[in-house]
Design a protein around this motif. Structure first.
Motif, short mmCIF file in Angstrom:
data_model
loop_
_atom_site.label_atom_id
_atom_site.label_comp_id
_atom_site.label_asym_id
_atom_site.label_seq_id
_atom_site.Cartn_x
_atom_site.Cartn_y
_atom_site.Cartn_z
N GLY A 18 0.82 -1.21 0.00
CA GLY A 18 0.00 0.00 0.00
C GLY A 18 0.84 1.26 0.00
O GLY A 18 0.51 2.23 -0.68
N ASN A 30 0.00 3.54 -3.24
CA ASN A 30 -0.90 4.68 -3.04
C ASN A 30 -0.29 5.98 -3.56
O ASN A 30 0.83 6.32 -3.22
N SER A 52 -2.85 8.34 2.46
CA SER A 52 -3.18 6.91 2.42
C SER A 52 -1.94 6.06 2.58
O SER A 52 -1.97 5.01 3.24
N SER A 60 -1.32 3.17 5.34
CA SER A 60 -0.90 1.81 4.98
C SER A 60 0.33 1.41 5.79
O SER A 60 0.47 0.26 6.23
N GLU A 85 -1.69 14.89 -4.27
CA GLU A 85 -1.53 13.57 -4.88
C GLU A 85 -0.59 13.70 -6.07
O GLU A 85 -0.63 14.70 -6.79
#
Lengths: 169, 108
Positions: A18, A22, A27, A31, A78
């Motif tokens: 993860g 990600n 996130s 993880s 992101e």
């Protein structure tokens, strides 16, 4: 016992994947927490209660909170979707798979690794817990490294304060 | 059906976790995530230490030397994260980015 091992190692590995997969840093950080929880459970399964708890407190507690603070402070977006160079992915995948293959080949050849978990003798009474044993080692055999780690923490604290200043003189 | 756990089980999980962290360091561009993957590799190495400590039983007790070493590793990792994140913040102040591909010159 075996089932729990597979459960928690799957948790640790899934959390690790993860982190890599990600795109959103928050996130990824969560993880990472899952991965550390799985790892701490594996520690506890190996009868290392103190370090299991330390792993949760220090890694999942302190370090990940620090990461989350920095992510929010810097307002990291992101990662935009864009094609990564294929060479990059192939290279990284090759190195990683090569490393796993190396681990498998080394493990399959060694006799040491085939040992099953040896039984511990149960001792009751004060001074037999692993916290007591580790504490005694820390303040007898390993007292000098403990001092050095103390100095290291001081240096790190001062260094962080200096690095965080707006203008370095 | 129930097979007993061997040292190999733990070493394999540790190795694969290390490899995942390595892949993250190589593939990701975000400096913070690269740093997280470094932590993952460090934690994976911890599992090896604990496993060897538990499998090396003397007088019915695990070999606690490995766990003491792990204690030091956790301390050093905490110090390293603090300094590393401070460096990332300082970098972000000057470059306004955490993308490693955009950080390609030392001073200007």
């Amino acid at each position: 016992m075996t089932f729990l091992f597979y459960l928690f190692s799957a948790l640790a590995l899934m959390g690790g994947i993860g982190v890599v997969v990600n795109r959103n840093p928050v996130s990824a950080a969560f993880s990472m927490v899952i991965s550390f929880l799985g790892l701490a459970a594996l520690f506890i399964q190996l009868d290392a209660f103190l370090v299991g708890i330390l792993q949760i407190l220090v890694y999942a507690g302190a370090i990940m909170v620090l990461f989350l603070f920095i992510i929010m402070l810097l307002d990291v977006r992101e990662e935009e979707k864009r094609r990564r160079p294929l060479v990059n992915i192939i290279g990284a995948g090759g190195v990683t798979l090569g490393f796993i293959a190396l681990v498998i080949s080394v493990l399959s050849r060694s006799d040491v690794g085939k040992a099953t978990i040896p039984a511990l003798t149960e001792v009751e009474g004060p001074g037999t817990s692993d916290v007591h044993q580790i504490g005694e080692l820390l303040f007898s055999t390993y007292w000098f490294p403990v001092q050095i780690v103390g100095v290291l923490l001081l240096v790190a604290t001062v260094g962080v304060v200096v690095l965080s200043k707006k203008e370095l003189k | 059906m129930e097979t007993a756990l061997t040292l190999n089980h733990f070493l394999f999980v540790s190795g694969v976790l290390f490899a995942i962290g390595l892949a993250g360091v190589l593939v990701r561009r975000n400096l913070i995530i690269i740093f997280m993957c470094l932590e993952l590799m460090l934690a994976a190495a911890n599992l090896t230490l604990v496993a060897f400590s538990r499998f090396n039983v003397q007088d019915g007790q695990p070999n606690y030397d490995g766990q003491v070493l792990l204690f030091f590793i956790i301390t050093v990792a905490a110090a390293e994260v603090a300094v590393g994140l401070a460096i990332i913040v300082a970098l972000f102040r000057t470059k306004e980015t955490t993308d490693v591909t955009k950080v390609n010159s030392m001073k200007y």
